[in-house]
Write a protein that holds these residues in place. Structure first.
Motif, PDB file in Angstrom:
ATOM      1  N   ASP A  54       1.332  -0.939  -2.420  1.00 47.27           N
ATOM      2  CA  ASP A  54       0.070  -0.194  -2.329  1.00 47.27           C
ATOM      3  C   ASP A  54      -0.641  -0.178  -3.681  1.00 47.27           C
ATOM      4  O   ASP A  54      -1.817  -0.534  -3.785  1.00 47.27           O
ATOM      5  CB  ASP A  54       0.355   1.232  -1.853  1.00 47.27           C
ATOM      6  CG  ASP A  54      -0.895   2.069  -1.758  1.00 47.27           C
ATOM      7  OD1 ASP A  54      -1.772   1.745  -0.933  1.00 47.27           O
ATOM      8  OD2 ASP A  54      -0.997   3.074  -2.502  1.00 47.27           O
ATOM      9  N   GLY A  55       0.080   0.203  -4.723  1.00 48.50           N
ATOM     10  CA  GLY A  55      -0.514   0.227  -6.058  1.00 48.50           C
ATOM     11  C   GLY A  55      -0.904  -1.154  -6.531  1.00 48.50           C
ATOM     12  O   GLY A  55      -1.941  -1.331  -7.168  1.00 48.50           O
ATOM     13  N   LYS A  58      -4.196  -2.287  -5.091  1.00 49.83           N
ATOM     14  CA  LYS A  58      -5.308  -1.582  -5.744  1.00 49.83           C
ATOM     15  C   LYS A  58      -5.585  -2.128  -7.150  1.00 49.83           C
ATOM     16  O   LYS A  58      -6.738  -2.373  -7.505  1.00 49.83           O
ATOM     17  CB  LYS A  58      -5.007  -0.084  -5.788  1.00 49.83           C
ATOM     18  CG  LYS A  58      -5.043   0.546  -4.403  1.00 49.83           C
ATOM     19  CD  LYS A  58      -4.557   1.977  -4.405  1.00 49.83           C
ATOM     20  CE  LYS A  58      -4.579   2.525  -2.982  1.00 49.83           C
ATOM     21  NZ  LYS A  58      -3.901   3.812  -2.870  1.00 49.83           N
ATOM     22  N   THR A  59      -4.537  -2.332  -7.933  1.00 51.75           N
ATOM     23  CA  THR A  59      -4.757  -2.844  -9.290  1.00 51.75           C
ATOM     24  C   THR A  59      -5.162  -4.318  -9.269  1.00 51.75           C
ATOM     25  O   THR A  59      -5.902  -4.762 -10.144  1.00 51.75           O
ATOM     26  CB  THR A  59      -3.520  -2.638 -10.186  1.00 51.75           C
ATOM     27  OG1 THR A  59      -2.383  -3.263  -9.588  1.00 51.75           O
ATOM     28  CG2 THR A  59      -3.246  -1.160 -10.413  1.00 51.75           C
ATOM     29  N   ARG A  61      -7.109  -5.688  -7.000  1.00 50.33           N
ATOM     30  CA  ARG A  61      -8.559  -5.663  -6.724  1.00 50.33           C
ATOM     31  C   ARG A  61      -9.331  -5.375  -8.007  1.00 50.33           C
ATOM     32  O   ARG A  61     -10.336  -6.029  -8.286  1.00 50.33           O
ATOM     33  CB  ARG A  61      -8.882  -4.613  -5.668  1.00 50.33           C
ATOM     34  CG  ARG A  61      -8.597  -5.047  -4.273  1.00 50.33           C
ATOM     35  CD  ARG A  61      -9.165  -4.060  -3.245  1.00 50.33           C
ATOM     36  NE  ARG A  61      -8.838  -4.513  -1.921  1.00 50.33           N
ATOM     37  CZ  ARG A  61      -8.043  -3.870  -1.074  1.00 50.33           C
ATOM     38  NH1 ARG A  61      -7.513  -2.700  -1.412  1.00 50.33           N
ATOM     39  NH2 ARG A  61      -7.784  -4.369   0.113  1.00 50.33           N
ATOM     40  N   LYS A  62      -8.861  -4.394  -8.772  1.00 56.55           N
ATOM     41  CA  LYS A  62      -9.533  -4.048 -10.029  1.00 56.55           C
ATOM     42  C   LYS A  62      -9.519  -5.219 -11.010  1.00 56.55           C
ATOM     43  O   LYS A  62     -10.431  -5.363 -11.811  1.00 56.55           O
ATOM     44  CB  LYS A  62      -8.879  -2.826 -10.670  1.00 56.55           C
ATOM     45  CG  LYS A  62      -9.179  -1.531  -9.950  1.00 56.55           C
ATOM     46  CD  LYS A  62      -8.495  -0.371 -10.640  1.00 56.55           C
ATOM     47  CE  LYS A  62      -8.689   0.912  -9.858  1.00 56.55           C
ATOM     48  NZ  LYS A  62      -7.938   2.032 -10.452  1.00 56.55           N
ATOM     49  N   GLU A  67      -9.899 -10.962  -1.933  1.00 60.98           N
ATOM     50  CA  GLU A  67      -9.310 -10.448  -0.692  1.00 60.98           C
ATOM     51  C   GLU A  67      -8.508 -11.538   0.016  1.00 60.98           C
ATOM     52  O   GLU A  67      -7.481 -11.247   0.641  1.00 60.98           O
ATOM     53  CB  GLU A  67     -10.400  -9.888   0.227  1.00 60.98           C
ATOM     54  CG  GLU A  67     -11.048  -8.613  -0.283  1.00 60.98           C
ATOM     55  CD  GLU A  67     -10.060  -7.456  -0.465  1.00 60.98           C
ATOM     56  OE1 GLU A  67      -9.193  -7.236   0.409  1.00 60.98           O
ATOM     57  OE2 GLU A  67     -10.146  -6.770  -1.502  1.00 60.98           O
ATOM     58  N   GLY A 148       0.733   5.456  -2.173  1.00 60.77           N
ATOM     59  CA  GLY A 148      -0.480   6.212  -2.389  1.00 60.77           C
ATOM     60  C   GLY A 148      -0.284   7.549  -3.082  1.00 60.77           C
ATOM     61  O   GLY A 148      -1.255   8.191  -3.469  1.00 60.77           O
TER      62      GLY A 148
END
Length: 151
Positions: A54-55, A58-59, A61-62, A67, A148
């Motif tokens: 999950d993390g 997110k990181t 994407r940053k 995708e 999350g």
């Protein structure tokens, strides 16, 4: 779902700071951030660490990971979205994570391919990222950290 306890690195004084220091050191190797994020994500998938997957998404994407790559990193060998450099890093990450799966865990072919794309400092960065990710995966999976929950 509920975790068994706080992450052990958050319980023991200085542990999280030390691990974060190792993680920060991976950035000094000169490997593109998106490649290190893909390595982290793939290792976390292999180990089944939902909090790190999950993390990691997110990181990633940053860090600008597309995708398409995020959706197919588990099948990177068959997906057309990855560069040869990324493939070499992912192969090294998988081998270094699955040490017991073969007699020569990281065989010369995997290492030599990675070494055609990365110098010694960059290889050190990738190997350190694999090690730190495996550490986090083991802490999180053992204590059942919740995806999350770290924000």
């Amino acid at each position: 779902m509920q975790s068994r306890m706080k992450n052990p690195a958050a319980v023991l004084p200085g542990a999280m700071q030390s691990i974060q220091g190792l993680l920060k050191a991976t950035e000094a190797g000169g490997v593109e951030g998106d490649v290190l994020e893909l390595v982290h994500l793939r290792v976390s998938q292999i180990n089944g660490c939902s909090a790190c997957v999950d993390g990691g998404v997110k990181t990633s994407r940053k860090a600008g990971v597309s995708e398409d790559k995020l959706a197919t990193v588990a099948a990177w060998r068959e997906a057309p979205y990855f560069t040869d450099e990324e493939r070499a890093a992912l192969a090294l990450a998988e081998a270094a994570t699955r040490l017991a799966d073969r007699p020569d865990a990281v065989d010369d072919g995997i290492w030599d391919t990675a070494a055609t794309y990365f110098d010694e400092k960059q290889l050190a960065s990738i190997v350190l990222m694999v090690g730190v990710t495996n550490l986090f995966n083991r802490l999180n999976a053992t204590t059942r950290q919740i995806a999350g929950a770290w924000g």
